[in-house]
Design a protein around this motif. Sequence first.
Motif, PDB file in Angstrom:
ATOM      1  N   ASP A   1       0.828  -1.213   0.000  1.00  0.00           N
ATOM      2  CA  ASP A   1       0.000   0.000   0.000  1.00  0.00           C
ATOM      3  C   ASP A   1       0.861   1.261   0.000  1.00  0.00           C
ATOM      4  O   ASP A   1       0.600   2.201  -0.764  1.00  0.00           O
ATOM      5  CB  ASP A   1      -0.941   0.022   1.203  1.00  0.00           C
TER       6      ASP A   1
ATOM      7  N   GLU B   1       2.686   1.560  -3.467  1.00  0.00           N
ATOM      8  CA  GLU B   1       1.760   1.938  -4.542  1.00  0.00           C
ATOM      9  C   GLU B   1       1.366   3.408  -4.451  1.00  0.00           C
ATOM     10  O   GLU B   1       1.343   4.110  -5.462  1.00  0.00           O
ATOM     11  CB  GLU B   1       0.505   1.067  -4.490  1.00  0.00           C
ATOM     12  N   ALA B   2       1.067   3.877  -3.250  1.00  0.00           N
ATOM     13  CA  ALA B   2       0.676   5.277  -3.066  1.00  0.00           C
ATOM     14  C   ALA B   2       1.830   6.215  -3.429  1.00  0.00           C
ATOM     15  O   ALA B   2       1.631   7.240  -4.091  1.00  0.00           O
ATOM     16  CB  ALA B   2       0.227   5.520  -1.632  1.00  0.00           C
TER      17      ALA B   2
ATOM     18  N   ALA C   1       2.369   6.284  -7.313  1.00  0.00           N
ATOM     19  CA  ALA C   1       1.294   7.061  -7.950  1.00  0.00           C
ATOM     20  C   ALA C   1       1.516   8.556  -7.737  1.00  0.00           C
ATOM     21  O   ALA C   1       1.362   9.357  -8.667  1.00  0.00           O
ATOM     22  CB  ALA C   1      -0.068   6.630  -7.414  1.00  0.00           C
TER      23      ALA C   1
ATOM     24  N   GLN D   1      -4.227   5.890  -8.768  1.00  0.00           N
ATOM     25  CA  GLN D   1      -4.206   4.540  -8.213  1.00  0.00           C
ATOM     26  C   GLN D   1      -5.466   3.810  -8.640  1.00  0.00           C
ATOM     27  O   GLN D   1      -6.551   4.389  -8.650  1.00  0.00           O
ATOM     28  CB  GLN D   1      -4.144   4.581  -6.682  1.00  0.00           C
TER      29      GLN D   1
ATOM     30  N   SER E   1      -5.996  -2.243  -5.830  1.00  0.00           N
ATOM     31  CA  SER E   1      -4.639  -2.581  -6.250  1.00  0.00           C
ATOM     32  C   SER E   1      -4.640  -3.347  -7.568  1.00  0.00           C
ATOM     33  O   SER E   1      -3.864  -4.273  -7.774  1.00  0.00           O
ATOM     34  CB  SER E   1      -3.934  -3.385  -5.158  1.00  0.00           C
TER      35      SER E   1
ATOM     36  N   ASP F   1      -1.444  -1.421 -10.605  1.00  0.00           N
ATOM     37  CA  ASP F   1      -1.578  -0.692  -9.348  1.00  0.00           C
ATOM     38  C   ASP F   1      -1.886   0.792  -9.546  1.00  0.00           C
ATOM     39  O   ASP F   1      -2.603   1.400  -8.764  1.00  0.00           O
ATOM     40  CB  ASP F   1      -0.302  -0.823  -8.507  1.00  0.00           C
ATOM     41  N   SER F   2      -1.299   1.378 -10.571  1.00  0.00           N
ATOM     42  CA  SER F   2      -1.534   2.793 -10.868  1.00  0.00           C
ATOM     43  C   SER F   2      -1.274   3.036 -12.341  1.00  0.00           C
ATOM     44  O   SER F   2      -0.553   2.271 -12.987  1.00  0.00           O
ATOM     45  CB  SER F   2      -0.634   3.687  -9.994  1.00  0.00           C
TER      46      SER F   2
END
Length: 153
Positions: free
Chosen positions: A13, A16-17, A20, A27, A31, A40-41
């Motif tokens: 998490d 991924e954040a 992005a 995002q 996911s 994921d993005s």
Amino acid sequence: MSLDKGLNKAMGDRHEAYVAEVLGQRQTRGSGNQWRDQMDSKHDRTSCVFAFANDGKSTLGKGVTITRAMWAKALEQAGGERPMLTLRWYADASLTKVDIDLAACDLLDFAEMREDAERWHRAKELLQTLVEINPRCMPVLVARVRTLLEGAA
């Protein structure tokens, strides 16, 4: 949920954040587990030249294995954007320090981006000079160049 599953989810998490945010991507929900919005993005290929779809992998371990199958899946799920795998190694389980952040993409995509960056670098000086000279016969061009330079700064 076990500690390992919780930690793995937290690692994913956060990674991924971050990707992005840094790349200016959106995002995806869940996911990328939605059939119509995988990875994921993503960037939107209709609004930028170098639109990438990212699948992130993160670990506390010594390595991340990338397979042909993983790349083939990213290529298929990118949905028209350019596939990218981002790889992160966390320093410890607190997830507050990152040792390594990498991005893997197709070599020809990278070469195209590099070529565009070099072309912009060469043109930027000329465009800045044009703005400084501000020839009266080209106010529209000067305004447009000013806008481009401000956006690139």
